[in-house]
Design an enzyme around this catalytic site. Structure first.
Site, mmCIF file in Angstrom:
data_model
loop_
_atom_site.group_PDB
_atom_site.id
_atom_site.type_symbol
_atom_site.label_atom_id
_atom_site.label_comp_id
_atom_site.label_asym_id
_atom_site.label_seq_id
_atom_site.Cartn_x
_atom_site.Cartn_y
_atom_site.Cartn_z
ATOM 1 N N CYS A 6 0.834 -1.211 0.000
ATOM 2 C CA CYS A 6 0.000 0.000 0.000
ATOM 3 C C CYS A 6 0.868 1.261 0.000
ATOM 4 C CB CYS A 6 -0.980 -0.042 1.172
ATOM 5 S SG CYS A 6 -2.345 1.145 1.012
ATOM 6 N N HIS A 18 -3.450 -4.913 0.428
ATOM 7 C CA HIS A 18 -2.837 -5.422 1.654
ATOM 8 C C HIS A 18 -2.887 -6.948 1.663
ATOM 9 C CE1 HIS A 18 -2.403 -1.751 4.306
ATOM 10 N NE2 HIS A 18 -3.156 -1.280 3.325
ATOM 11 N N GLU A 45 -1.734 -8.898 3.755
ATOM 12 C CA GLU A 45 -1.851 -9.426 5.128
ATOM 13 C C GLU A 45 -3.281 -9.457 5.636
ATOM 14 O OE1 GLU A 45 -1.221 -4.926 5.800
ATOM 15 O OE2 GLU A 45 -0.844 -6.445 4.267
#
Length: 292
Positions: free
Chosen positions: A127, A236, A238
């Site tokens: 990001c 993202h 994650e």
């Protein structure tokens, strides 16, 4: 059998900043550096050990530890998401006061990218990390997609946050296409209002948002023989949502960690994105000294 620490990769994670705030009830007036746990756990999910890379300069600095020490010791670094990038970092004036970003964190992040690039170690951006890498190597950003890209779709929804999604087109023939064979479109989360405008020289766009054609993944051009691995995604990896599955981001993590493993025996050619060695580190030091 679990691997001992000596055989695990050591991956740096850039710090987020919460600047000194006299009104904060905890750590009043103190600068905080921290990581968001999801990204640390994502890296750890593949067995790597995560080390936050703190800013070594500032009003409380002591000793002689530098970012270069971390870059020499660690096997690679992940550049964290977070605050907007200060438009001055890519030669523009802020169009609105709320888009000032965080200049100090920019200087720190640029110095981290510089240190690991000079050490020939792999770098992965998430990001803001993608945006920062693009700026570090000479690219520019849209300060705000909604006001600067006519007809753009919504890329950030404050209420749905990491559940907000859109499709991306994976560029055929790219490294990303090799990682995801026979995948032309994929679903990813979208949590940003700034984005790449001009792609940095030497980088390829590997995925574009659909239908508004905004860069969503970049990779250092393969023609840069000997240069270290640098890749980044606007989404993202994650963040996962089992109720609405997105692209399998464990593939991206494994690709990065494989590059880190290779670099342990054959690091990339030392390279400064700023042409002058340690320029970003000196800029960071001067900026923080002036704040004392």
């Amino acid at each position: 059998m679990s691997l001992p620490a000596s055989r695990r990769l050591k991956i740096g994670l850039s710090a987020c900043f919460s600047h000194a705030d006299p009104s904060r009830p905890l750590f009043t007036g103190k600068t905080l550096q921290y990581v968001e746990q999801s990204i640390a756990h994502w890296i750890m999910s593949a067995g790597a050990m995560v080390v936050m890379v703190p800013c070594p300069t500032g009003e409380t600095a002591k000793g002689d530890v530098t970012l270069s020490h971390y870059a020499d010791w660690l096997d690679g670094v992940v550049m964290h998401g977070g605050a907007d990038v200060w438009p001055g970092s890519y030669g523009e004036e802020p169009l609105r006061p709320e888009w000032l970003g965080d200049r100090v964190r920019d200087l720190y992040d640029l110095a981290v990218v510089e240190a690991f690039s000079q050490a020939g170690k792999p770098i992965f951006g998430v990001c803001r990390g993608l945006q920062l890498i693009n700026v570090a190597f000479g690219g520019t950003l849209y300060q705000d997609i909604a006001t600067q890209v006519p007809g753009a779709q919504l890329h950030r929804n404050a209420s749905t946050y990491d559940r907000h999604q859109h499709d991306v087109h994976i560029v055929q023939g790219s490294r990303l296409a090799e990682l995801y064979p026979n995948t032309y479109m994929a679903r990813v989360n979208s949590i940003h209002h700034q984005a790449i405008k001009d792609v940095a020289p030497g980088f390829d766009v590997e995925a574009w948002s659909v239908p508004d054609h905004i860069p969503e993944a970049i990779y250092r051009h393969r023609g840069h023989t000997g240069k270290s691995y640098i890749a980044a995604t606007q989404w993202h990896p994650e963040f996962s949502n089992p109720d609405s599955p997105t692209l399998d981001d464990s593939v991206l993590l494994q690709d990065f960690l494989s590059a880190c493993e290779r670099a342990k025996t054959r690091p990339g050619v030392s390279h400064s994105p700023f042409q002058i060695r340690d320029r970003a580190t000196r800029m960071l030091r001067r900026a923080l000294l002036r704040r004392k």
